[in-house]
Design an enzyme around this catalytic site. Structure first.
Site, mmCIF file in Angstrom:
data_model
loop_
_atom_site.group_PDB
_atom_site.id
_atom_site.type_symbol
_atom_site.label_atom_id
_atom_site.label_comp_id
_atom_site.label_asym_id
_atom_site.label_seq_id
_atom_site.Cartn_x
_atom_site.Cartn_y
_atom_site.Cartn_z
ATOM 1 N N LYS A 191 7.734 7.700 55.828
ATOM 2 C CA LYS A 191 6.990 7.629 56.981
ATOM 3 C C LYS A 191 6.747 6.343 57.074
ATOM 4 O O LYS A 191 5.759 6.020 56.762
ATOM 5 C CB LYS A 191 5.951 8.654 57.075
ATOM 6 C CG LYS A 191 5.553 9.154 58.481
ATOM 7 C CD LYS A 191 4.519 8.042 58.967
ATOM 8 C CE LYS A 191 4.326 8.167 60.522
ATOM 9 N NZ LYS A 191 3.645 7.094 60.960
ATOM 10 N N GLU A 266 -3.567 3.215 48.497
ATOM 11 C CA GLU A 266 -3.963 1.709 48.368
ATOM 12 C C GLU A 266 -4.498 1.060 49.667
ATOM 13 O O GLU A 266 -3.584 1.485 50.648
ATOM 14 C CB GLU A 266 -2.529 0.996 48.018
ATOM 15 C CG GLU A 266 -2.494 -0.496 47.806
ATOM 16 C CD GLU A 266 -2.903 -1.654 48.785
ATOM 17 O OE1 GLU A 266 -4.089 -1.785 48.982
ATOM 18 O OE2 GLU A 266 -1.752 -1.910 49.262
ATOM 19 N N CYS A 301 -3.747 -7.101 52.821
ATOM 20 C CA CYS A 301 -4.785 -6.270 52.427
ATOM 21 C C CYS A 301 -5.571 -6.921 51.566
ATOM 22 O O CYS A 301 -6.826 -6.737 51.068
ATOM 23 C CB CYS A 301 -4.292 -4.951 51.839
ATOM 24 S SG CYS A 301 -3.089 -5.093 50.679
ATOM 25 N N GLU A 398 -13.393 -5.021 57.188
ATOM 26 C CA GLU A 398 -11.942 -5.178 57.125
ATOM 27 C C GLU A 398 -11.281 -5.527 58.578
ATOM 28 O O GLU A 398 -11.308 -4.757 59.353
ATOM 29 C CB GLU A 398 -11.019 -4.465 56.415
ATOM 30 C CG GLU A 398 -9.690 -5.021 56.310
ATOM 31 C CD GLU A 398 -8.749 -4.152 55.550
ATOM 32 O OE1 GLU A 398 -8.084 -4.684 54.556
ATOM 33 O OE2 GLU A 398 -8.743 -2.895 55.760
#
Length: 497
Positions: A191, A266, A301, A398
């Site tokens: 996906k 993750e 990330c 973040e």
């Protein structure tokens, strides 16, 4: 080395035919409802394609065909060397179509074409090849049991694996999931993010061409709904996700509400990059610090978004980082000379701008902070540097954009405390001319990857496990450890007498 010019890439982009259908049971297909969504390029705001908006019927169909493929052993039942051969043919086809896939990735995400041709696509090929070559070399165990027993420990594929992947490295992050999962014999449902679905659809066609049996590799594009449905689906045995911590928590909740499927996450990061006063090369450290946050527009990330600098060298080091940031002037992503492209879409663009406004309120803007190239219709931001306190919003949350928070510290203990004072634990770095100090700091940093006197090195090496501590997730991508995520361990005990 690719020799195509800016003009060459623009011509290819203008005539490119883009497939937007899902890929289920070995063939492209429209969503069962015929619904689509526009895939918009962040380069100039134009619609690249209408992409299938998959829903419940499509997810059910993908799970059913993946389950059928697994139970009939059309893939899992192959000898390991035969699966390896198919995976290697697939990798060769992806390499053969490198320019096409790199162009799709650049148009879809705004990444510079120099990066997608040199990094994204080659690294995805390497990942597939690495796991293909590993699979017929990984064995089980013979347990030293009592003499009247023979004890075997073997690995078996978990079954149907759903991989829900992000938009920042659409092809590479997908490869980190599907390559080990497929290598050990699972069926996979991929996906992709609705922000970047195009390469996923294309590589599914190449997988079929390489010889994958129908149902083994499926792609279901769409918004959040297909991902939620896969997480809830009783026919999915394992779900592997890369993305935000918030979404990762939601996926884990869905798994708990359904069949307790394996969940591998993750997630986010707010990685500290610590520069001690005895750093052996401040110029190289400054260039690495700029690259750590401005590469891929900061949409990484492991981005070194918190730069911790000792008080004695802070001002001089900030000046060096600002100078290094000039190499990341935003430009047209199809220009091979450009090192910084466009933010992935308007939603993310406005999110980053909101953080920049928060930074203006809470800290000192050193450089950047403004949109550029607005006349193009695309989403471009200057590389931005703030000097802030450790508790500033932009130093704690973040951002996923080209925004660097510089934080001053007084001593090593202070640096380690600030570095670890975060809900995340994905990556970190320390710069020091004293190897003992560097090692001791590295041991104290709560992160899945720690660099010493560098940042980002080894990112393309498949032998290093990748993942995080705390709310940066669980499990590890890359390396042989990734096989742990997609296999079940079986103990077989034989009584001899």
């Amino acid at each position: 080395m690719n020799q195509k010019t800016f003009s060459d890439w623009r011509i290819e982009a203008a005539v490119m035919q883009i497939e937007g259908r899902a890929f289920i049971d070995g063939a492209p297909r429209h969503a069962s409802t015929e619904k689509t969504f526009p895939c918009v390029s962040p380069i100039d705001g134009r619609v690249l394609a209408r992409v299938a908006a998959c829903g419940e019927a499509d997810v059910d169909a993908a799970v059913a065909t993946a389950r059928r493929a697994f139970e009939t052993q059309s893939w899992a039942g192959m000898n390991p060397r035969d699966r390896k051969a198919v995976l290697l043919r697939w990798a060769a086809l992806i390499r053969e179509h490198r320019d096409e896939l790199a162009l799709l990735e650049t148009l879809d995400t705004g990444k510079p074409i120099g990066d997608t041709t040199a990094i994204d696509v080659p690294a995805a090929v390497q990942c597939i090849e690495w796991y293909a070559e590993a699979i017929d070399k990984v064995g089980g165990e013979v347990v030293p049991a009592d003499h009247h027993l023979v004890g075997l420990v073997t690995r078996e594929p978990v079954g149907v694996v759903a991989a829900v992947v992000p938009w920042n490295f659409p092809l590479l992050m997908a490869a980190w999931k599907f390559a080990p999962a497929l290598a050990v014999g699972n069926s996979v449902i991929l996906k992709p993010s609705e922000k970047s679905p195009l390469t996923a659809v294309r590589i599914a066609q190449l997988a079929h061409e390489a010889g994958f049996p129908p149902g083994v590799f499926n792609v279901v594009p769409g918004g959040a709904e297909p991902g939620r449905l896969l997480a809830l689906h009783h026919g999915v045995d394992c779900i592997a996700f890369t993305g935000s911590t918030r979404t990762g928590k939601a996926i884990m909740e869905c798994a708990a509400k359904s069949n307790l499927k394996r969940v591998w996450l993750e997630l986010g990061g707010k990685s500290p990059n610590i520069v001690l006063p005895d750093c052996p090369d401040l110029d190289r450290a400054a260039k690495a610090a700029a690259d750590a946050i401005f590469f891929n527009m900061g949409e990484v990330c492991t981005a070194g978004s918190r730069l911790l600098v000792h008080r004695d060298i802070k001002d001089a080091f900030i000046a060096k980082v600002v100078a290094a940031a000039r190499a990341y002037e935003p430009g047209h992503p199809l220009d091979p000379a450009v090192t910084m492209g466009a933010i992935v879409d308007r939603i993310q663009f406005e999110r980053v701008l909101a953080y920049i406004e928060a930074g203006r309120r809470e800290g000192r803007l050193v450089t950047g902070g403004a949109p550029v190239r607005e006349e193009t219709g695309g989403f471009y931001l200057q590389p931005t540097v703030f000097e802030v306190k450790p508790d500033a919003t932009i130093a704690r949350e973040e951002i996923f954009g080209p925004v660097l928070s510089v934080i001053e510290f007084d001593n090593v203990d202070d640096a380690v405390r600030i570095a670890n004072d975060t809900e995340y634990g994905l990556a970190a770095a320390v710069w020091s001319g004293d190897l003992t100090t560097a090692h001791e700091v590295a041991r104290r940093l709560r992160a899945g990857t720690v660099w010493i006197n560098g940042y980002g090195e080894g990112g393309g090496e498949m032998s290093f496990p990748f993942g995080g501590y705390k709310q940066s997730g669980n499990g590890r991508d890359k390396s042989l450890h990734a096989f742990d995520k997609y296999t079940e361990l079986k103990s077989t005990i034989v009584r001899l007498r």
